[in-house]
Scaffold this motif. Structure first.
Motif, PDB file in Angstrom:
ATOM      1  N   SER A 101      70.861  66.927  23.121  1.00  0.00           N
ATOM      2  CA  SER A 101      71.136  66.507  24.473  1.00  0.00           C
ATOM      3  C   SER A 101      71.467  65.042  24.505  1.00  0.00           C
ATOM      4  CB  SER A 101      69.960  67.057  25.423  1.00  0.00           C
ATOM      5  OG  SER A 101      69.766  68.169  25.246  1.00  0.00           O
ATOM      6  N   ARG A 105      75.130  63.299  26.091  1.00  0.00           N
ATOM      7  CA  ARG A 105      75.244  62.633  27.242  1.00  0.00           C
ATOM      8  C   ARG A 105      75.951  61.362  27.078  1.00  0.00           C
ATOM      9  NH1 ARG A 105      69.247  59.721  27.408  1.00  0.00           N
ATOM     10  NH2 ARG A 105      69.670  58.395  25.710  1.00  0.00           N
ATOM     11  N   ARG A 110      81.939  63.305  25.187  1.00  0.00           N
ATOM     12  CA  ARG A 110      82.222  64.328  25.998  1.00  0.00           C
ATOM     13  C   ARG A 110      83.891  64.091  26.430  1.00  0.00           C
ATOM     14  NH1 ARG A 110      77.795  66.971  27.519  1.00  0.00           N
ATOM     15  NH2 ARG A 110      79.265  68.416  28.675  1.00  0.00           N
ATOM     16  N   LEU A 173      67.324  67.019  30.322  1.00  0.00           N
ATOM     17  CA  LEU A 173      68.305  66.236  29.983  1.00  0.00           C
ATOM     18  C   LEU A 173      69.697  66.701  30.263  1.00  0.00           C
ATOM     19  CD1 LEU A 173      66.800  64.975  26.502  1.00  0.00           C
ATOM     20  CD2 LEU A 173      67.066  63.552  28.399  1.00  0.00           C
ATOM     21  N   ASP A 174      70.115  67.896  30.013  1.00  0.00           N
ATOM     22  CA  ASP A 174      71.334  68.306  30.440  1.00  0.00           C
ATOM     23  C   ASP A 174      71.733  68.381  32.132  1.00  0.00           C
ATOM     24  OD1 ASP A 174      71.480  68.629  27.561  1.00  0.00           O
ATOM     25  OD2 ASP A 174      71.232  70.924  27.804  1.00  0.00           O
ATOM     26  N   ARG A 177      71.657  64.245  33.397  1.00  0.00           N
ATOM     27  CA  ARG A 177      72.572  63.120  32.884  1.00  0.00           C
ATOM     28  C   ARG A 177      73.784  62.715  33.692  1.00  0.00           C
ATOM     29  NH1 ARG A 177      75.057  67.470  28.765  1.00  0.00           N
ATOM     30  NH2 ARG A 177      76.496  68.359  30.198  1.00  0.00           N
ATOM     31  N   THR A 178      74.100  61.699  33.892  1.00  0.00           N
ATOM     32  CA  THR A 178      75.150  61.161  34.670  1.00  0.00           C
ATOM     33  C   THR A 178      76.518  61.689  34.409  1.00  0.00           C
ATOM     34  OG1 THR A 178      73.960  58.872  34.076  1.00  0.00           O
ATOM     35  CG2 THR A 178      75.875  58.981  35.536  1.00  0.00           C
ATOM     36  N   THR A 179      76.893  61.867  33.160  1.00  0.00           N
ATOM     37  CA  THR A 179      78.446  62.446  33.067  1.00  0.00           C
ATOM     38  C   THR A 179      78.194  64.151  32.728  1.00  0.00           C
ATOM     39  OG1 THR A 179      78.960  60.473  31.690  1.00  0.00           O
ATOM     40  CG2 THR A 179      80.283  62.268  31.590  1.00  0.00           C
ATOM     41  N   PRO A 181      76.656  66.771  34.351  1.00  0.00           N
ATOM     42  CA  PRO A 181      75.502  67.589  34.352  1.00  0.00           C
ATOM     43  C   PRO A 181      75.815  68.775  34.529  1.00  0.00           C
ATOM     44  CG  PRO A 181      75.606  66.471  36.261  1.00  0.00           C
ATOM     45  CD  PRO A 181      76.895  65.836  35.837  1.00  0.00           C
TER      46      PRO A 181
END
Ligand code: DC
Length: 211
Positions: A101, A105, A110, A173-174, A177-179, A181
């Protein structure tokens, strides 16, 4: 509505989405893609290089050197890192469970994996599962699913698979997260898999597919 070329299946850890996606792909003659394994492969490679998974700069630098391929074998994509085919022992190891995770992030990781996932559409009908498939990777798909299950059921599934996995922490966490989620994608059909058999869950997806 045209037949979907990508069936997207998202959901939290151990919701049962992998088993469902694999069987839906088999029933439809499509290719099953487990995108979690792509993030796991990247994590394995980052750990092999000795990078600290909590250090985003170190992750970015070591991930940039990784060559990742997704060859298709027996109806599903495999993951190959720097020419090495990875199996369950590498992808589901405790260190990878703990670090994935953190690696997932990092926006550059990603971006790269999303591009790889989109390119797979050239192969034909895909059943692709993950966390952001219906929201980010293929938001235009007419066949989007979100598979949920209670936290107790999910933790029990992970234990039954023999994994010491902090599912709740990974989900936290998943989802925060900012990017990209973990979210229920717009227009996704939600299936609560807490009390369904695998056959029932597969049938629920097949029944809801656009004609
Ligand atoms: O599906 P899985 O539990 O094997 O996925 C492992 C991790 O990879 C998960 O905790 C978050 C990340 N992941 C992601 O961020 N985006 C995806 N599309 C798939 C997985």
């Amino acid at each position: 509505m045209p037949s979907p070329q990508v069936i997207t299946i998202d959901g939290p850890a151990a919701s049962g989405k992998s088993s469902i996606a694999r069987l839906v792909a088999a029933r439809l003659g499509g290719i099953y893609v487990n995108t979690g394994n792509m993030y796991r492969a990247m994590t394995w490679a980052v750990l092999e290089k000795g990078a600290d998974p909590a250090d985003a700069d170190a992750v970015r630098a070591s991930a940039a050197e990784v060559v990742l391929e997704s060859p298709v074998y027996e109806g599903r994509t495999q993951v190959c890192v720097n020419g090495q085919l990875l199996g369950d022992a590498e992808l589901n190891s405790d260190p990878v469970n703990r670090a994935v995770s953190l690696v997932a992030r990092v926006p550059e990781v990603r971006r790269r994996l999303v591009a790889e996932q989109r390119a797979l559409a050239a192969l034909g009908l895909l059943v692709m599962e993950g966390r952001d498939i219906g929201s980010v990777v293929f938001p235009e798909s007419p066949a989007k699913f979100y598979i949920d299950a209670s936290e107790e059921v999910r933790a029990a599934r992970r234990r039954a698979q023999g994994h010491q996995d902090q599912v709740a922490e990974r989900d936290r966490l998943d989802s925060t997260r900012t990017t990209s989620p973990l979210v229920i994608p717009d227009g996704a059909m939600v299936i609560d898999n807490s009390h369904l058999t695998l056959d029932q869950a597969v049938q629920a997806v097949l029944d809801k597919l656009p004609a």
